[in-house]
Write a protein that holds these residues in place. Structure first.
Motif, PDB file in Angstrom:
ATOM      1  N   TYR A 281       0.836  -1.201   0.000  1.00  0.00           N
ATOM      2  CA  TYR A 281       0.000   0.000   0.000  1.00  0.00           C
ATOM      3  C   TYR A 281       0.873   1.253   0.000  1.00  0.00           C
ATOM      4  CZ  TYR A 281      -3.530   3.417   1.322  1.00  0.00           C
ATOM      5  OH  TYR A 281      -4.350   4.511   1.327  1.00  0.00           O
ATOM      6  N   VAL A 282       1.875   1.286   0.865  1.00  0.00           N
ATOM      7  CA  VAL A 282       2.750   2.463   0.962  1.00  0.00           C
ATOM      8  C   VAL A 282       3.471   2.704  -0.363  1.00  0.00           C
ATOM      9  CG1 VAL A 282       4.823   3.384   2.093  1.00  0.00           C
ATOM     10  CG2 VAL A 282       3.028   2.294   3.454  1.00  0.00           C
ATOM     11  N   GLU A 283       3.934   1.626  -0.981  1.00  0.00           N
ATOM     12  CA  GLU A 283       4.643   1.750  -2.261  1.00  0.00           C
ATOM     13  C   GLU A 283       3.743   2.307  -3.351  1.00  0.00           C
ATOM     14  OE1 GLU A 283       6.014  -1.283  -5.790  1.00  0.00           O
ATOM     15  OE2 GLU A 283       6.160  -2.011  -3.724  1.00  0.00           O
ATOM     16  N   LYS A 284       2.589   1.651  -3.556  1.00  0.00           N
ATOM     17  CA  LYS A 284       1.741   1.989  -4.707  1.00  0.00           C
ATOM     18  C   LYS A 284       0.865   3.217  -4.482  1.00  0.00           C
ATOM     19  CE  LYS A 284       1.434  -2.746  -6.551  1.00  0.00           C
ATOM     20  NZ  LYS A 284       2.420  -3.348  -5.631  1.00  0.00           N
ATOM     21  N   GLU A 285       0.384   3.389  -3.245  1.00  0.00           N
ATOM     22  CA  GLU A 285      -0.589   4.450  -2.993  1.00  0.00           C
ATOM     23  C   GLU A 285       0.030   5.721  -2.396  1.00  0.00           C
ATOM     24  OE1 GLU A 285      -3.658   4.165  -4.020  1.00  0.00           O
ATOM     25  OE2 GLU A 285      -3.368   2.086  -4.661  1.00  0.00           O
ATOM     26  N   LEU A 287       4.130   6.293  -2.029  1.00  0.00           N
ATOM     27  CA  LEU A 287       5.446   6.704  -2.504  1.00  0.00           C
ATOM     28  C   LEU A 287       5.503   6.888  -4.022  1.00  0.00           C
ATOM     29  CD1 LEU A 287       7.786   4.650  -0.139  1.00  0.00           C
ATOM     30  CD2 LEU A 287       6.988   7.011   0.071  1.00  0.00           C
ATOM     31  N   PHE A 288       4.877   6.003  -4.802  1.00  0.00           N
ATOM     32  CA  PHE A 288       4.872   6.217  -6.253  1.00  0.00           C
ATOM     33  C   PHE A 288       4.161   7.526  -6.627  1.00  0.00           C
ATOM     34  CE2 PHE A 288       5.699   1.778  -8.318  1.00  0.00           C
ATOM     35  CZ  PHE A 288       6.970   1.790  -7.773  1.00  0.00           C
ATOM     36  N   LEU A 308      14.561   6.209  -7.704  1.00  0.00           N
ATOM     37  CA  LEU A 308      13.793   6.147  -6.464  1.00  0.00           C
ATOM     38  C   LEU A 308      12.626   5.170  -6.568  1.00  0.00           C
ATOM     39  CD1 LEU A 308      13.864   9.934  -5.487  1.00  0.00           C
ATOM     40  CD2 LEU A 308      15.099   8.061  -4.374  1.00  0.00           C
ATOM     41  N   GLU A 309      12.022   5.082  -7.740  1.00  0.00           N
ATOM     42  CA  GLU A 309      10.946   4.090  -7.924  1.00  0.00           C
ATOM     43  C   GLU A 309      11.510   2.672  -7.849  1.00  0.00           C
ATOM     44  OE1 GLU A 309       7.519   6.454 -10.478  1.00  0.00           O
ATOM     45  OE2 GLU A 309       8.931   5.167 -11.555  1.00  0.00           O
ATOM     46  N   TYR A 366      12.093  18.537  -0.013  1.00  0.00           N
ATOM     47  CA  TYR A 366      10.979  18.908  -0.876  1.00  0.00           C
ATOM     48  C   TYR A 366       9.987  17.773  -1.110  1.00  0.00           C
ATOM     49  CZ  TYR A 366      13.455  23.240  -1.710  1.00  0.00           C
ATOM     50  OH  TYR A 366      14.075  24.462  -1.524  1.00  0.00           O
ATOM     51  N   LEU A 367      10.378  16.531  -0.849  1.00  0.00           N
ATOM     52  CA  LEU A 367       9.431  15.434  -0.970  1.00  0.00           C
ATOM     53  C   LEU A 367       8.322  15.530   0.078  1.00  0.00           C
ATOM     54  CD1 LEU A 367      11.709  12.305  -1.665  1.00  0.00           C
ATOM     55  CD2 LEU A 367      10.480  13.722  -3.313  1.00  0.00           C
ATOM     56  N   LEU A 368       8.557  16.273   1.158  1.00  0.00           N
ATOM     57  CA  LEU A 368       7.550  16.410   2.198  1.00  0.00           C
ATOM     58  C   LEU A 368       6.279  17.053   1.658  1.00  0.00           C
ATOM     59  CD1 LEU A 368       6.895  16.037   5.206  1.00  0.00           C
ATOM     60  CD2 LEU A 368       7.959  18.249   5.650  1.00  0.00           C
ATOM     61  N   ARG A 369       6.418  18.013   0.741  1.00  0.00           N
ATOM     62  CA  ARG A 369       5.232  18.616   0.120  1.00  0.00           C
ATOM     63  C   ARG A 369       4.373  17.552  -0.544  1.00  0.00           C
ATOM     64  NH1 ARG A 369       8.383  23.236  -3.256  1.00  0.00           N
ATOM     65  NH2 ARG A 369       8.746  24.765  -1.591  1.00  0.00           N
ATOM     66  N   GLY A 370       5.036  16.706  -1.336  1.00  0.00           N
ATOM     67  CA  GLY A 370       4.305  15.695  -2.092  1.00  0.00           C
ATOM     68  C   GLY A 370       3.638  14.671  -1.202  1.00  0.00           C
ATOM     69  N   ILE A 371       4.342  14.228  -0.145  1.00  0.00           N
ATOM     70  CA  ILE A 371       3.747  13.177   0.690  1.00  0.00           C
ATOM     71  C   ILE A 371       2.554  13.716   1.469  1.00  0.00           C
ATOM     72  CG2 ILE A 371       5.129  13.364   2.816  1.00  0.00           C
ATOM     73  CD1 ILE A 371       5.355  10.194   2.506  1.00  0.00           C
ATOM     74  N   MET A 372       2.606  14.973   1.896  1.00  0.00           N
ATOM     75  CA  MET A 372       1.445  15.561   2.564  1.00  0.00           C
ATOM     76  C   MET A 372       0.280  15.687   1.596  1.00  0.00           C
ATOM     77  SD  MET A 372       2.055  15.934   5.731  1.00  0.00           S
ATOM     78  CE  MET A 372       3.271  16.326   7.000  1.00  0.00           C
TER      79      MET A 372
END
Length: 388
Positions: A281-285, A287-288, A308-309, A366-372
């Motif tokens: 779930y974490v990978e597909k929903e 992190l990708f 990274l993928e 900057y990945l923090l923006r995307g994960i939020m």
């Protein structure tokens, strides 16, 4: 039954067997003892845990009127912005959570010294009221009478407050039978707000104590569970204050209604967040989609996204620089420079300090923006955190 004749005594009313509340308690007991068999690697789990600490602390601060939005706070984390009063308030909440986790296990007794230290951490370096969120007497019981803005309830007068506070300490440390332990957490939250023991910070303190109580009850937040108990309240702040005020009558039916509201929200939150223990779930929903956002916003290149993928799709979510050969990068210098760029951007970090095996890093860059953004899309982040 609690009829108000002895308002210092704290009683847990019995829910009816077969009631919605009884069924909620049973479901939470299953979650409490559930084997956490998720396959998310620990170095990913603890980054997710850091993110939920951000959500917990910001949510608790915003309930009290802090105007910092999640988007603004994320930018301040990324840019390591200069502190201000509102940021200090949130940072203090983060420190208080760390203090709770360091101190608390299933044998902890929550004495007055613990609660006093928690209040000192919470109000450290903040302007005292009425202008700020600090305290005139950090860690000490209030020395004056107060009135709660959101309620018609008047807390106990300051000269009898110590007796109420001692009753509260006895209640939270009493060895309640298993079927009453979750009810204790709900009742304790209301009772802490009911007595309002400090001159300021009582709402934030009460929500922090929820976190401590859940750790003591075995919800394993230090060993593989993510929880965000304040989200139960900030999803609908008006409902939170309404249910707290209703329980101020201290009548059994009103206290049970409060418990049902509190524990249902907690159950729903735990069930939702438990999905983040599943690696697939974490990978597909999570992190990708995160990497797609970072690529679309040009924070990472096409080549970096591909690397990274590849990393997050692996069972162990880690890689060595040698594995760049799988992406057509065979020159050793190119491998070194590629990994160095990702390290400099803080997009990867070694599994152990100075190690040569890396995992994705998504908390303080900057990945923090995307994960939020992704967590909000998936329903893990309330809109309340981004509304002015």
């Amino acid at each position: 039954m609690e009829d108000g004749s002895n308002r210092r005594e704290i009683i847990i009313p019995d829910p009816l067997w077969g009631s919605d509340l009884a069924n909620i308690i049973l479901d939470l007991e299953k979650l409490r003892t559930k084997h956490l068999g998720g396959d998310v690697p620990p170095y990913i789990f603890f980054q997710l845990k850091d993110i939920f600490h951000i959500l917990e602390t910001l949510g608790s601060a915003r309930i009290e009127g802090n105007n910092t939005t999640l988007s603004e706070y994320v930018e301040k984390i990324i840019e390591q912005d200069t502190p201000d009063e509102q940021n200090d308030e949130i940072r203090n909440l983060e420190k208080a959570i760390r203090f709770i986790e360091d101190y608390t296990d299933e044998t902890t007794l929550f004495d007055r010294a613990f609660i006093s230290q928690l209040h000192k951490i919470l109000t450290d370096n903040l302007t005292p009221p009425p202008k700020g969120e600090g305290s005139k007497n950090p860690g000490e019981l209030r020395r004056h009478n107060v009135h709660i803005k959101q309620s018609g309830h008047t807390p106990p007068e300051h000269f009898i407050l110590p007796e109420y506070f001692e009753s509260f300490i006895e209640f939270i440390n009493y060895p309640h039978k298993e079927q009453y332990q979750l009810l204790m957490v709900a009742i304790a939250h209301h009772r802490f707000e009911f007595i309002h023991p400090f001159d300021n910070g009582n709402g934030r303190m009460g929500r922090l104590l929820n976190y401590a109580f859940l750790i003591k009850l075995g919800f394993k937040v230090k060993k593989g569970r993510l929880i965000n108990p304040s989200s139960v309240f900030y999803t609908n702040r008006d409902k939170y204050y309404e249910m707290l005020s209703r329980a101020d009558s201290l009548r059994s039916d009103d206290l049970l209604s409060w418990c049902e509201y509190f524990l249902l929200g907690l159950k729903n939150e735990i069930e939702k967040i438990d999905s983040l223990l599943d690696k697939s779930y974490v990978e597909k929903e999570i992190l990708f989609p995160l990497l797609k956002i970072a690529h679309d916003q040009k924070f990472i290149t096409t080549e970096e996204r591909k690397i990274l993928e590849y990393l997050v799709s692996k069972d162990d979510m880690m890689m060595k620089s040698e594995e760049l050969s799988h992406m057509g990068i065979t020159d050793s210098r190119k491998k070194a420079s590629t990994m160095a760029k990702l390290r400099d951007k803080k997009m990867i970090q070694p599994i152990v300090p100075n190690g040569r095996i890396y995992t994705i890093h998504f908390v303080n860059n900057y990945l923090l923006r995307g994960i939020m953004n992704v967590l909000q899309q998936k329903g893990f982040v309330s809109d309340f955190l981004n509304t002015k």
